[in-house]
Scaffold this motif. Structure first.
Motif, short mmCIF file in Angstrom:
data_model
loop_
_atom_site.label_atom_id
_atom_site.label_comp_id
_atom_site.label_asym_id
_atom_site.label_seq_id
_atom_site.Cartn_x
_atom_site.Cartn_y
_atom_site.Cartn_z
N UNK A 137 0.83 -1.21 0.00
CA UNK A 137 0.00 0.00 0.00
C UNK A 137 0.86 1.25 0.00
N UNK A 138 0.67 2.09 -1.01
CA UNK A 138 1.54 3.25 -1.20
C UNK A 138 1.44 4.26 -0.06
N UNK A 139 0.26 4.39 0.52
CA UNK A 139 0.10 5.35 1.61
C UNK A 139 0.90 4.95 2.84
N UNK A 140 1.35 3.71 2.89
CA UNK A 140 2.10 3.22 4.05
C UNK A 140 3.60 3.10 3.78
N UNK A 141 4.06 3.56 2.63
CA UNK A 141 5.49 3.38 2.29
C UNK A 141 6.41 3.96 3.36
N UNK A 142 6.11 5.13 3.84
CA UNK A 142 6.96 5.74 4.86
C UNK A 142 7.00 4.87 6.12
N UNK A 153 21.26 -3.46 8.18
CA UNK A 153 22.62 -3.16 8.61
C UNK A 153 23.26 -2.26 7.55
N UNK A 154 24.39 -1.61 7.84
CA UNK A 154 25.07 -0.85 6.80
C UNK A 154 25.38 -1.74 5.60
N UNK A 155 25.01 -1.28 4.43
CA UNK A 155 25.20 -2.06 3.22
C UNK A 155 23.94 -2.77 2.75
N UNK A 156 22.95 -2.89 3.62
CA UNK A 156 21.68 -3.48 3.20
C UNK A 156 21.03 -2.59 2.14
N UNK A 157 20.22 -3.21 1.28
CA UNK A 157 19.56 -2.48 0.21
C UNK A 157 18.04 -2.57 0.38
N UNK A 158 17.38 -1.42 0.30
CA UNK A 158 15.92 -1.36 0.36
C UNK A 158 15.42 -0.91 -1.02
N UNK A 159 14.63 -1.75 -1.65
CA UNK A 159 14.03 -1.44 -2.95
C UNK A 159 12.59 -1.00 -2.75
N UNK A 160 12.18 0.05 -3.42
CA UNK A 160 10.80 0.55 -3.34
C UNK A 160 10.21 0.60 -4.74
N UNK A 161 9.08 -0.08 -4.94
CA UNK A 161 8.48 -0.19 -6.26
C UNK A 161 7.38 0.85 -6.47
N UNK A 162 7.06 1.10 -7.74
CA UNK A 162 5.96 1.98 -8.15
C UNK A 162 6.13 3.42 -7.71
N UNK A 163 7.36 3.88 -7.60
CA UNK A 163 7.60 5.23 -7.07
C UNK A 163 7.32 6.34 -8.09
N UNK A 164 7.08 5.98 -9.35
CA UNK A 164 6.68 6.98 -10.35
C UNK A 164 5.17 6.99 -10.55
N UNK A 165 4.50 5.95 -10.08
CA UNK A 165 3.04 5.90 -10.01
C UNK A 165 2.37 6.32 -11.31
N UNK A 172 -0.16 17.57 -11.96
CA UNK A 172 -0.84 18.32 -10.89
C UNK A 172 -1.53 17.36 -9.92
N UNK A 173 -1.32 17.59 -8.64
CA UNK A 173 -1.84 16.68 -7.62
C UNK A 173 -3.29 17.00 -7.31
N UNK A 174 -4.13 15.97 -7.42
CA UNK A 174 -5.53 16.12 -7.04
C UNK A 174 -5.65 15.97 -5.52
N UNK A 175 -6.49 16.79 -4.94
CA UNK A 175 -6.60 16.84 -3.49
C UNK A 175 -6.98 15.50 -2.88
N UNK A 176 -7.75 14.70 -3.59
CA UNK A 176 -8.22 13.42 -3.06
C UNK A 176 -7.24 12.27 -3.30
N UNK A 180 -0.69 9.27 -4.43
CA UNK A 180 0.33 10.09 -5.08
C UNK A 180 0.98 11.04 -4.10
N UNK A 181 0.19 11.64 -3.24
CA UNK A 181 0.73 12.55 -2.22
C UNK A 181 1.73 11.82 -1.33
#
Length: 213
Positions: A137-142, A153-165, A172-176, A180-181
């Protein structure tokens, strides 16, 4: 989601490693039986995940968002002998198709399935991860990021998908539009966060690599 022409996408796939037959079967079954089959990782991105995993050679992998198991199998291809991959999926109805293909892949004994809310599952995992793949769920990425970085640990890699959505991050960002926000804030956070170094790759719908410092 597709930023290149179909012709270029086909050329890229044709000049990358071929898609394993098992994963082609999983793709077909996903399209036949599962809602929103466009969520499956697919050939090119799957080979990217496989290659990254082989370069990192992790002993412990965490995946947030299993869907039907395509990306988990790709990530498992680079896992060291005796390693483990923990994968979390909120939809329990997908459990059996995941397990069927995990077992057929040969990585079945090394892949541990968790069903439920990732933010509830992650704190219960008592180990350090070399590689993390966030694709839920994108709203929970943070919140996912904050939960998992404590288990790296130092050197570990975190991959995050769909970051261009699907390109919405530059429209332009829609308020609802909460997803995306959330991704706009998350992408900026990763760029500015002193705990990681980050590069955003325009692979499929956007894939961010963050290396823990």
């Amino acid at each position: 989601m597709h930023f290149l022409s179909p012709l270029l996408e086909s050329y890229i796939a044709d000049h990358s490693e071929p898609e394993p037959e098992l994963l082609r079967e999983l793709t077909r079954e996903t399209h036949l039986k599962v809602v929103q089959p466009r969520m499956i990782t697919g050939h090119f991105q799957g080979r990217v995940l496989s290659m990254l995993s082989k370069i990192i050679a992790p002993t412990s992998i965490l995946e947030i968002g299993t869907y039907t198991g395509y990306s988990a199998i790709c990530l498992a291809e680079g896992m060291q002998k005796g390693g483990q991959l923990h994968t979390i999926e909120v939809n329990e109805e997908l459990h059996q198709i995941q397990r069927t293909y995990f077992d057929r892949s040969g990585y079945g004994p090394q892949i541990i399935q968790h069903t439920g809310d990732a933010l509830g599952v992650i704190p219960q995992l008592d180990q350090t991860f070399d590689l993390v793949f966030i694709d839920a769920q994108k709203v929970n990425y943070d919140a996912y990021f904050e939960a998992v970085i404590q288990k790296t640990r130092p050197g570990s890699v975190i991959l995050s998908d769909n970051v261009l959505w699907s390109g919405k991050v530059v429209e332009p960002l829609e308020k609802s539009d909460k997803a995306t926000a959330a991704l706009l804030a998350y992408n900026q956070k990763l760029k500015d966060d002193p705990r990681v170094e980050t590069v955003l790759l325009p692979i499929r719908d956007g894939l961010t690599l963050s290396r823990v410092l």
